[in-house]
Design a protein around this motif. Sequence first.
Motif, PDB file in Angstrom:
ATOM      1  N   MET A   7      47.245  44.013  47.935  1.00  0.00           N
ATOM      2  CA  MET A   7      48.116  44.398  46.828  1.00  0.00           C
ATOM      3  C   MET A   7      47.419  44.297  45.473  1.00  0.00           C
ATOM      4  SD  MET A   7      50.622  41.127  46.321  1.00  0.00           S
ATOM      5  CE  MET A   7      49.951  39.510  45.885  1.00  0.00           C
ATOM      6  N   LEU A   8      46.254  43.643  45.410  1.00  0.00           N
ATOM      7  CA  LEU A   8      45.541  43.575  44.128  1.00  0.00           C
ATOM      8  C   LEU A   8      44.821  44.884  43.836  1.00  0.00           C
ATOM      9  CD1 LEU A   8      44.001  39.973  44.221  1.00  0.00           C
ATOM     10  CD2 LEU A   8      46.179  40.717  43.261  1.00  0.00           C
ATOM     11  N   TYR A   9      44.510  45.626  44.875  1.00  0.00           N
ATOM     12  CA  TYR A   9      43.810  46.901  44.715  1.00  0.00           C
ATOM     13  C   TYR A   9      44.772  48.084  44.612  1.00  0.00           C
ATOM     14  CZ  TYR A   9      39.003  45.400  45.444  1.00  0.00           C
ATOM     15  OH  TYR A   9      37.762  44.842  45.294  1.00  0.00           O
ATOM     16  N   PHE A  25      40.973  41.300  49.958  1.00  0.00           N
ATOM     17  CA  PHE A  25      39.517  41.259  50.126  1.00  0.00           C
ATOM     18  C   PHE A  25      38.817  41.133  48.772  1.00  0.00           C
ATOM     19  CE2 PHE A  25      40.329  45.776  49.501  1.00  0.00           C
ATOM     20  CZ  PHE A  25      39.216  46.272  48.832  1.00  0.00           C
ATOM     21  N   ASN A  26      37.545  40.752  48.842  1.00  0.00           N
ATOM     22  CA  ASN A  26      36.695  40.546  47.664  1.00  0.00           C
ATOM     23  C   ASN A  26      37.212  39.461  46.718  1.00  0.00           C
ATOM     24  OD1 ASN A  26      34.614  42.204  48.315  1.00  0.00           O
ATOM     25  ND2 ASN A  26      34.932  43.685  46.685  1.00  0.00           N
ATOM     26  N   VAL A  27      37.897  38.483  47.267  1.00  0.00           N
ATOM     27  CA  VAL A  27      38.284  37.314  46.469  1.00  0.00           C
ATOM     28  C   VAL A  27      37.257  36.206  46.659  1.00  0.00           C
ATOM     29  CG1 VAL A  27      40.025  35.522  46.104  1.00  0.00           C
ATOM     30  CG2 VAL A  27      40.731  37.874  46.570  1.00  0.00           C
ATOM     31  N   THR A  63      32.859  37.590  46.358  1.00  0.00           N
ATOM     32  CA  THR A  63      32.122  37.914  45.136  1.00  0.00           C
ATOM     33  C   THR A  63      32.961  37.581  43.917  1.00  0.00           C
ATOM     34  OG1 THR A  63      31.083  39.734  43.903  1.00  0.00           O
ATOM     35  CG2 THR A  63      33.014  40.296  45.208  1.00  0.00           C
ATOM     36  N   CYS A  64      32.319  37.491  42.762  1.00  0.00           N
ATOM     37  CA  CYS A  64      33.071  37.315  41.515  1.00  0.00           C
ATOM     38  C   CYS A  64      32.879  38.517  40.598  1.00  0.00           C
ATOM     39  CB  CYS A  64      32.653  36.030  40.800  1.00  0.00           C
ATOM     40  SG  CYS A  64      30.903  35.975  40.366  1.00  0.00           S
ATOM     41  N   SER A  65      32.346  39.611  41.133  1.00  0.00           N
ATOM     42  CA  SER A  65      32.015  40.770  40.299  1.00  0.00           C
ATOM     43  C   SER A  65      33.023  41.907  40.412  1.00  0.00           C
ATOM     44  CB  SER A  65      30.621  41.297  40.671  1.00  0.00           C
ATOM     45  OG  SER A  65      30.597  41.707  42.032  1.00  0.00           O
ATOM     46  N   ASP A  66      34.062  41.719  41.213  1.00  0.00           N
ATOM     47  CA  ASP A  66      35.052  42.771  41.415  1.00  0.00           C
ATOM     48  C   ASP A  66      36.261  42.501  40.526  1.00  0.00           C
ATOM     49  OD1 ASP A  66      36.976  44.563  42.358  1.00  0.00           O
ATOM     50  OD2 ASP A  66      36.171  44.503  44.387  1.00  0.00           O
ATOM     51  N   VAL A  67      36.456  43.321  39.501  1.00  0.00           N
ATOM     52  CA  VAL A  67      37.509  43.059  38.515  1.00  0.00           C
ATOM     53  C   VAL A  67      38.905  43.206  39.115  1.00  0.00           C
ATOM     54  CG1 VAL A  67      36.101  43.695  36.533  1.00  0.00           C
ATOM     55  CG2 VAL A  67      37.432  45.458  37.697  1.00  0.00           C
ATOM     56  N   VAL A 115      39.412  35.715  42.156  1.00  0.00           N
ATOM     57  CA  VAL A 115      40.311  34.570  42.272  1.00  0.00           C
ATOM     58  C   VAL A 115      41.197  34.447  41.033  1.00  0.00           C
ATOM     59  CG1 VAL A 115      38.600  32.945  41.321  1.00  0.00           C
ATOM     60  CG2 VAL A 115      40.403  32.106  42.839  1.00  0.00           C
ATOM     61  N   ASP A 116      40.692  34.903  39.882  1.00  0.00           N
ATOM     62  CA  ASP A 116      41.468  34.795  38.635  1.00  0.00           C
ATOM     63  C   ASP A 116      42.526  35.881  38.495  1.00  0.00           C
ATOM     64  OD1 ASP A 116      40.129  32.501  37.690  1.00  0.00           O
ATOM     65  OD2 ASP A 116      38.434  33.726  37.064  1.00  0.00           O
ATOM     66  N   THR A 117      42.529  36.871  39.389  1.00  0.00           N
ATOM     67  CA  THR A 117      43.648  37.809  39.442  1.00  0.00           C
ATOM     68  C   THR A 117      44.587  37.451  40.600  1.00  0.00           C
ATOM     69  OG1 THR A 117      42.338  39.368  40.757  1.00  0.00           O
ATOM     70  CG2 THR A 117      42.394  39.714  38.388  1.00  0.00           C
ATOM     71  N   TYR A 118      44.031  36.856  41.640  1.00  0.00           N
ATOM     72  CA  TYR A 118      44.829  36.476  42.804  1.00  0.00           C
ATOM     73  C   TYR A 118      45.808  35.349  42.454  1.00  0.00           C
ATOM     74  CZ  TYR A 118      45.387  36.291  47.956  1.00  0.00           C
ATOM     75  OH  TYR A 118      45.841  36.388  49.245  1.00  0.00           O
ATOM     76  N   ILE A 119      45.310  34.305  41.786  1.00  0.00           N
ATOM     77  CA  ILE A 119      46.153  33.141  41.487  1.00  0.00           C
ATOM     78  C   ILE A 119      47.356  33.520  40.616  1.00  0.00           C
ATOM     79  CG2 ILE A 119      46.220  30.939  40.237  1.00  0.00           C
ATOM     80  CD1 ILE A 119      43.468  30.313  41.433  1.00  0.00           C
ATOM     81  N   PRO A 120      47.181  34.246  39.487  1.00  0.00           N
ATOM     82  CA  PRO A 120      48.356  34.619  38.683  1.00  0.00           C
ATOM     83  C   PRO A 120      49.364  35.472  39.455  1.00  0.00           C
ATOM     84  CG  PRO A 120      46.355  34.939  37.422  1.00  0.00           C
ATOM     85  CD  PRO A 120      45.927  34.633  38.824  1.00  0.00           C
ATOM     86  N   ARG A 121      48.861  36.341  40.339  1.00  0.00           N
ATOM     87  CA  ARG A 121      49.782  37.177  41.133  1.00  0.00           C
ATOM     88  C   ARG A 121      50.598  36.313  42.090  1.00  0.00           C
ATOM     89  NH1 ARG A 121      53.157  40.467  41.960  1.00  0.00           N
ATOM     90  NH2 ARG A 121      52.910  42.482  42.971  1.00  0.00           N
TER      91      ARG A 121
END
Length: 230
Positions: A65-67, A101-103, A106-110, A114-120
């Motif tokens: 759902m982040l993508y 995926f990509n949480v 890597t840390c290069s996927d905007v 992890v900093d978009t996953y946690i707030p969601r």
Amino acid sequence: MLEFIRANQTITRGHNIFWEDPKYTPQWVCDLTGPELQLTVNSCIQSLMNKYKEEFIHWDVSNEMLYFDFYEQRLGPNATLHFYEIAHMSDPLATLLVNEFNVVETCSDVNSTVDTYIPRMRELERGGVSMDGIGLEGHFTIPNPPLMRAILDKLATLGLPIWLIEAIYLEEVLTEGFSHPSMNGIMLWTALHPNGCYQMCLIDNNFQNLLVGEMVDKLLKNGKQGRYKV
């Protein structure tokens, strides 16, 4: 398949109810709008979870759902929250997860850090969602264990058990995963191919260990011997 699973007392999980990527959404669903789509969504959740009630211990209710946001685009910003409300009512004992995926890789996927996953996740929690775990795909190119450890530490602040749903580079990734106190389990993606197993299969078509199976057995043995948490 379920008859085989029951006969062999195998634990089963459901992956997934909804995939937010329209590319993997049936065309007839893509053609629906408004109340018709909402009715179909409700029916899908209830029919699946009632049919397999108390048989599937997990459900990846929403996938990636982040993508992608097919359902939220069509049904509004609370669509995902509604998924989990209906799922929880349909089977209160099932563990409900989000999968992404990509949480942890890597840390290069905007789109999916992890900093978009946690707030969601916190947003869903504030909306009243009863979330039971964090699902992480593991499509590693080259694993970075210190980065993986730091991301798992961040995700652990949510206070939820973590499940690593798919993983390659087994020895490094599984050892790191098993060692983290918030990791509740690791699922290996072991789909069959018409011409034989993919590289992640544990066994061949005759149920004999492949290299992956040997590696997993070795890791489990080491865990039982106390070399790291299992």
